[in-house]
Design a protein around this motif. Structure first.
Motif, PDB file in Angstrom:
ATOM      1  N   ARG A 135      -0.026   8.314   4.226  1.00  0.00           N
ATOM      2  CA  ARG A 135       1.380   7.840   4.337  1.00  0.00           C
ATOM      3  C   ARG A 135       2.259   8.498   3.405  1.00  0.00           C
ATOM      4  N   ILE A 147       8.678  -9.445   2.585  1.00  0.00           N
ATOM      5  CA  ILE A 147       8.473  -8.302   1.433  1.00  0.00           C
ATOM      6  C   ILE A 147       9.072  -8.532   0.096  1.00  0.00           C
ATOM      7  N   GLU A 150       7.029   0.965  10.889  1.00  0.00           N
ATOM      8  CA  GLU A 150       7.141   1.268   9.358  1.00  0.00           C
ATOM      9  C   GLU A 150       7.326  -0.071   8.567  1.00  0.00           C
ATOM     10  N   GLU A 152       4.644  -1.682   5.827  1.00  0.00           N
ATOM     11  CA  GLU A 152       5.208  -2.044   4.388  1.00  0.00           C
ATOM     12  C   GLU A 152       4.667  -3.235   3.743  1.00  0.00           C
ATOM     13  N   THR A 167       0.997  -3.409   3.090  1.00  0.00           N
ATOM     14  CA  THR A 167       0.793  -2.798   1.779  1.00  0.00           C
ATOM     15  C   THR A 167       0.985  -3.522   0.499  1.00  0.00           C
ATOM     16  N   THR A 168       2.380  -4.303   0.760  1.00  0.00           N
ATOM     17  CA  THR A 168       2.887  -5.347  -0.141  1.00  0.00           C
ATOM     18  C   THR A 168       1.996  -6.273  -0.348  1.00  0.00           C
TER      19      THR A 168
END
Lengths: 145, 145
Positions: free
Chosen positions: A40, A131, B5, B9, B12-13
């Motif tokens: 990434r 998030i 994307e 994100e 991964t968060t």
DNA sequence: GATCTTGGTTCAATAAGATGAAATATCCAC
DNA sequence: GTGGATATTTCATCTTATTGAACCAAGATC
């Protein structure tokens, strides 16, 4: 099923997908995580990888050795600073896996295609909000360490 | 930032949040995964845990020893079959952590409160759709093993 | 109720990865 | 160009978790 439960189910589903990918690549969780970072974040110095993984320099040398031996990454000496070694993802190695990711992308595109502009904006807003919430708590958690 | 994307994100968060929790509990990733299974799936026999983790019986004995020593789980002999040992989550051990999870729940509730019924239905539909897509690809991936 | 099977534990051997110190090469400052 | 700092590698050692076999206790079968 309530919203929270659904959220956690999404979380574990995605985690299981990552695990399946790792198993297919014959990588342990840590090495797979490293590979995802390299993939990434493009070519990045070994030291940056060490920092993100919370590992020492020598552990990363060994880790990159493993990934390189398996053909997943390459080492390129940074032309700008020849002490540095840039770790760079080395193409798609597993054709089945490329197919999986391609299908995943296709199906997600199809899913997204079901919604109109307004709905997509709502979904994006919700994802962004989630998030933010998780980042906040992760930061707190790291802080109170 | 496009949808894909944003999705990665989020992934991964959430993963970073799990890692932070594990670090706080002083558990490695594997032990933390086991604890999450025990927490979500209630008291379950050691053998079931072994199956889900893909570990041998003796490895799970050692793993449960570690979790038990740390005070995160208890062993209870199954009254229905006294050979069986049920592993059961042992309350909230870390007050800070309980606070984190409480706040996480509160903030997610607040986030969800921003949307009307129709919007929530859209979000839930999207999440369910995403789960289905990932489950499909995980299954394929496991199959082509 | 004797035997077979199942669920879990114990223990010694092994494997895998991490650590920390020393070595090497390159860059930067003067 | 000399001296010092930085990026990575090498190597020996140490930790940590997994394996597999032997073992024990409790159910199931006949």
């Amino acid at each position: 099923m309530d919203g929270a439960e659904l959220g956690w189910e999404l979380s574990t589903t995605v985690a299981l997908f990552h695990e399946a990918v790792a198993r297919r690549l014959r990588l342990n969780a840590a090495d797979h995580k490293a590979l995802r970072i390299v993939t990434r974040q493009g070519p990045l110095p070994a030291g940056a990888l060490a920092a993100q993984l919370g590992l020492g320099a020598s552990a990363v040398t060994a880790l990159v050795d493993r990934l390189e031996r398996a053909g997943y990454v390459r080492r390129v000496t940074d032309p700008a600073d020849r002490r540095r070694v840039l770790v760079s993802a080395d193409g798609d190695q597993d054709p089945d896996l490329s197919g999986i990711f391609a299908d995943l992308g296709r199906e997600m595109t199809a899913l997204v295609g079901k919604y109109d502009e307004r709905e997509l904006a709502t979904i994006a807003d919700y994802v962004r909000g989630t998030i933010a919430v998780f980042e906040t708590q992760t930061t707190r958690l790291a802080g109170t360490g």
